[in-house]
Design a protein around this motif. Sequence first.
Motif, PDB file in Angstrom:
ATOM      1  N   ILE A  39      50.919  67.297  52.987  1.00  0.00           N
ATOM      2  CA  ILE A  39      51.902  68.339  52.662  1.00  0.00           C
ATOM      3  C   ILE A  39      53.252  68.050  53.305  1.00  0.00           C
ATOM      4  O   ILE A  39      54.299  68.437  52.772  1.00  0.00           O
ATOM      5  N   ASN A  40      53.246  67.324  54.414  1.00  0.00           N
ATOM      6  CA  ASN A  40      54.509  66.974  55.077  1.00  0.00           C
ATOM      7  C   ASN A  40      55.241  65.846  54.356  1.00  0.00           C
ATOM      8  O   ASN A  40      56.346  65.481  54.746  1.00  0.00           O
ATOM      9  N   LYS A  41      54.595  65.295  53.307  1.00  0.00           N
ATOM     10  CA  LYS A  41      55.226  64.244  52.495  1.00  0.00           C
ATOM     11  C   LYS A  41      55.471  64.763  51.083  1.00  0.00           C
ATOM     12  O   LYS A  41      55.543  63.981  50.128  1.00  0.00           O
ATOM     13  N   ILE A  42      55.600  66.080  50.963  1.00  0.00           N
ATOM     14  CA  ILE A  42      55.705  66.702  49.645  1.00  0.00           C
ATOM     15  C   ILE A  42      56.922  66.213  48.864  1.00  0.00           C
ATOM     16  O   ILE A  42      56.865  66.065  47.639  1.00  0.00           O
ATOM     17  N   ASP A  43      58.012  65.918  49.547  1.00  0.00           N
ATOM     18  CA  ASP A  43      59.202  65.423  48.845  1.00  0.00           C
ATOM     19  C   ASP A  43      58.921  64.078  48.182  1.00  0.00           C
ATOM     20  O   ASP A  43      59.341  63.839  47.038  1.00  0.00           O
ATOM     21  N   GLN A  44      58.204  63.203  48.902  1.00  0.00           N
ATOM     22  CA  GLN A  44      57.843  61.905  48.337  1.00  0.00           C
ATOM     23  C   GLN A  44      56.888  62.075  47.156  1.00  0.00           C
ATOM     24  O   GLN A  44      56.997  61.386  46.139  1.00  0.00           O
ATOM     25  N   ILE A  45      55.943  63.021  47.314  1.00  0.00           N
ATOM     26  CA  ILE A  45      54.956  63.265  46.257  1.00  0.00           C
ATOM     27  C   ILE A  45      55.643  63.759  44.989  1.00  0.00           C
ATOM     28  O   ILE A  45      55.347  63.299  43.876  1.00  0.00           O
ATOM     29  N   ILE A  46      56.579  64.700  45.146  1.00  0.00           N
ATOM     30  CA  ILE A  46      57.308  65.251  43.990  1.00  0.00           C
ATOM     31  C   ILE A  46      58.128  64.163  43.288  1.00  0.00           C
ATOM     32  O   ILE A  46      58.258  64.147  42.058  1.00  0.00           O
ATOM     33  N   LYS A  47      58.644  63.208  44.068  1.00  0.00           N
ATOM     34  CA  LYS A  47      59.421  62.105  43.496  1.00  0.00           C
ATOM     35  C   LYS A  47      58.543  61.097  42.773  1.00  0.00           C
ATOM     36  O   LYS A  47      59.037  60.200  42.091  1.00  0.00           O
ATOM     37  N   GLY A  48      57.212  61.230  42.945  1.00  0.00           N
ATOM     38  CA  GLY A  48      56.296  60.317  42.277  1.00  0.00           C
ATOM     39  C   GLY A  48      55.950  59.090  43.088  1.00  0.00           C
ATOM     40  O   GLY A  48      55.355  58.135  42.570  1.00  0.00           O
ATOM     41  N   GLU A  49      56.320  59.101  44.374  1.00  0.00           N
ATOM     42  CA  GLU A  49      56.016  57.951  45.231  1.00  0.00           C
ATOM     43  C   GLU A  49      54.546  57.962  45.632  1.00  0.00           C
ATOM     44  O   GLU A  49      53.952  59.018  45.842  1.00  0.00           O
ATOM     45  N   ASN A  50      53.958  56.793  45.754  1.00  0.00           N
ATOM     46  CA  ASN A  50      52.592  56.681  46.256  1.00  0.00           C
ATOM     47  C   ASN A  50      52.598  56.808  47.771  1.00  0.00           C
ATOM     48  O   ASN A  50      53.396  56.170  48.443  1.00  0.00           O
ATOM     49  N   ILE A  51      51.711  57.641  48.277  1.00  0.00           N
ATOM     50  CA  ILE A  51      51.620  57.789  49.726  1.00  0.00           C
ATOM     51  C   ILE A  51      50.229  57.350  50.182  1.00  0.00           C
ATOM     52  O   ILE A  51      49.255  57.435  49.443  1.00  0.00           O
ATOM     53  N   LYS A  52      50.143  56.885  51.407  1.00  0.00           N
ATOM     54  CA  LYS A  52      48.860  56.454  51.957  1.00  0.00           C
ATOM     55  C   LYS A  52      48.045  57.674  52.331  1.00  0.00           C
ATOM     56  O   LYS A  52      48.506  58.556  53.045  1.00  0.00           O
ATOM     57  N   GLN A  53      46.807  57.748  51.822  1.00  0.00           N
ATOM     58  CA  GLN A  53      45.934  58.879  52.105  1.00  0.00           C
ATOM     59  C   GLN A  53      44.742  58.455  52.943  1.00  0.00           C
ATOM     60  O   GLN A  53      44.204  57.349  52.779  1.00  0.00           O
ATOM     61  N   GLU A  54      44.348  59.326  53.850  1.00  0.00           N
ATOM     62  CA  GLU A  54      43.212  59.039  54.719  1.00  0.00           C
ATOM     63  C   GLU A  54      41.905  59.142  53.935  1.00  0.00           C
ATOM     64  O   GLU A  54      41.731  60.031  53.105  1.00  0.00           O
ATOM     65  N   LYS A  55      40.965  58.222  54.203  1.00  0.00           N
ATOM     66  CA  LYS A  55      39.645  58.242  53.584  1.00  0.00           C
ATOM     67  C   LYS A  55      38.682  58.991  54.490  1.00  0.00           C
ATOM     68  O   LYS A  55      38.780  58.912  55.711  1.00  0.00           O
ATOM     69  N   PHE A  56      37.765  59.756  53.897  1.00  0.00           N
ATOM     70  CA  PHE A  56      36.788  60.464  54.725  1.00  0.00           C
ATOM     71  C   PHE A  56      35.837  59.469  55.387  1.00  0.00           C
ATOM     72  O   PHE A  56      35.574  58.377  54.877  1.00  0.00           O
ATOM     73  N   PHE A  57      35.293  59.867  56.536  1.00  0.00           N
ATOM     74  CA  PHE A  57      34.392  59.004  57.297  1.00  0.00           C
ATOM     75  C   PHE A  57      32.984  59.093  56.707  1.00  0.00           C
ATOM     76  O   PHE A  57      32.525  60.163  56.325  1.00  0.00           O
ATOM     77  N   SER A  58      32.308  57.950  56.628  1.00  0.00           N
ATOM     78  CA  SER A  58      30.937  57.935  56.120  1.00  0.00           C
ATOM     79  C   SER A  58      30.101  56.977  56.957  1.00  0.00           C
ATOM     80  O   SER A  58      30.586  55.922  57.387  1.00  0.00           O
ATOM     81  N   LYS A  59      28.837  57.352  57.177  1.00  0.00           N
ATOM     82  CA  LYS A  59      27.949  56.500  57.985  1.00  0.00           C
ATOM     83  C   LYS A  59      26.500  56.847  57.696  1.00  0.00           C
ATOM     84  O   LYS A  59      26.160  58.014  57.495  1.00  0.00           O
TER      85      LYS A  59
END
Length: 553
Positions: free
Chosen positions: A125-145
Motif C-alpha cells: 500500500i505504501n507503493k500505491i503510486d507506483q501501482i497506479i502508474k502500472g509499474e511492477n513492484i516486488k512482492q513478498e512470497k509467503f513462507f512454506s515448509k
Amino acid sequence: MSKNISNLSGRIGLKNNLFQKISDRSLNSNNSDGIKEIASEYNVGVSTIHGAESFYEFLRPAHRKKKAFVCNGSACMCAGTQDSLKKKLKEKLGDDKVGEMFCLGHCYENHAFHYDGENYAGDDINKIDQIIKGENIKQEKFFSKSFASTSFLMDEKLSSLEQFKNLLVKFLNTDKQEIIKTLSDSNLAGRGGAGFPTGMKWDFCSKAKSEKKYVVCNADEGDSGAFSDRYLLEDQPLKVLFGMVICGYVIGSNEGVLYIRGEYPKSIEAINGSINSLKKAGLLGNNILQTKFSFDLNICIGQGAYICGEETALIASIEGRRAEVDVRPPFPVTEGLYKKPTVVNNVETLAAATGILINGSDKFSAIGNKKSAGTKLVCLDSFFKKPGVYEVEMGTPMKKVLYDMGGGFKESIKALQIGGPLGGVVPIEEVEKLNLDFQEFSSAGFMLGHASVVSIPKDFSMTDYIHHLFEFSAEESCGKCFPGRLGSYRGKEMFDQVKNKSSKIPLKLLNELLITMQKGCLCALCGAIPTPIMNILKYFGDEMKNDIVQDNL
C-alpha cells in the motif's frame, strides 16, 4: 428446469461453457448487448442469462464501477488493517471507487487489496503510486515448509515436464484398479471438508455407465485464513494437474476443468502456463504418448461467489446456472457436470493423490490413523511469529503446530477459528488439548476442515465477530432454501441492532434460529455457520452478557 439448462449447456460443452460466455459478456459490456444472442446460441431463455449474471458479485454493475477492493476476510478484520487501508485507497482513487472482496488469500501479512486485476498486501500500500502508474513492484512470497517425515505435497519430485512425462508413462501402463487400490489403501480422505474417501469416489465414478465423464478440480478456496490452494496452484501446479489427468484415465474421462476463484489471479496465471506447457509437450490432448488415452484441461474463472466451493453449486456455475446447491442424491459421481458422471476433488486432494502415487500408499497410511491419514497443509495467519503454510503429519499435537512450527503469537490471542467461516471458534486452552485430526476436532464440537487458522485477539469483541459471521452468510447464501436465505439475514439484523445500540440479543430466539438453520439448511454454508456462533456463546458468553437480554435465558 435446472436439468434442462444443464443438458442444453452441455451440448456445447466445456470449451465454450455458458458461464464463461456470460462472464465475458458482462465484464466487457455496460448494457444488455449480447444477452439475446447467448440465449439463442444455448437455446435457453433470456431470463436464465439475466438470473445467472445477477448472482455473481463481480458481474454486478456496482462492483464493476470500483477500481480497488479491500479484503474483508476474517483474518484482515481481526488484524484491524481494513479501515486505514480503505482510507489510503479512497484518498488516491475516490470514495466511490473502493469496494470489498472476501478473501484475497494474503492472511499471512494482511493489508490485502485488489487493484486492476492483481492482489497486493503487506507493505504494498505504501507503493500505491507506483501501482497506479502500472509499474511492477516486488512482492513478498509467503513462507512454506514441510515438517513431514515424508513430504507428499511440498517435495520437488514432480516439478518438471520430464518428471511429469516419466510418471505418466508409468501410470498409463498401470491397471486402473491398481491405481484405485493404491488410493484406497492410503486412506486418503478428501481435503475439501467433507472427508469422503478419494479411492472410493474414483471407483464409484469409474463404474458409472456413460459415454462422457468429467474431472473437476474445486479451486474455489474462499475460507479466510486459507492460502494452501494458492501454494499448490502456484508452487506445485504439476502435482494438481497430474492428479486430474490420472483421475481422467481411471474413470474413463477425456476432459477436465479447474474452477479457480477470480480472487486468485496469480494462481490462474500459473495453472494456465502449466497447461499450455503440457499441451506443447504432448502431455495433454489426443492420444497422449501414443496411447489411446486422450485428455484435455480447461480453466473456469469464478466471479465472486463463496458458495461455489460447494460441489453442486460449482457444477451449476460452470453450466451457466445460478450457483445454487442441488439436493443429493444423485451425487456427482453418477450425475454431475452436464448430468454426466463427474469426480469433484479439491486442489489438495488431487495433489495428495499424486504424492501417494509417487511415494506409495503405505507411507501415507502409516501417518495418523485410518480416518485422518497422511499429511495436511495448515495455514497460519499474521498473528503468528512464523506465519505461512506448513505440511504437517496428521495426529500432530496442535500445541506443536502453534508454538513450535508457528513460533507462538505476536500478541495475546483468546481463540482461533479453524476451518474457515464455517469452522469452530476454539478457545486457546481448548485447542491446546487437540491433535491435528478430523474426528478429534468434530468430537470436541469444532471442525478442522481446510485447516486454515484465524487468530482472534484478546480485545476483539465476540459480539462483533458473530455479526461478521452472520453478515458473511447473509451475503454469500445461495438463497435456495428458506432457513439459509432468511435465517442468515434475521441473525444479521439481530446483531445490527446490537451494534447500533437499538436492542439487545434475544438469546432464546437466537438459539432457536441457530437450531433451525443447523437442521434445515441444504448446504454446509448456512447449515454450518451456527457451529462457530454456538462455540462463541458457550465459551465467551460472559464476555457478551451486556449485549444479551437475560429474560430469554
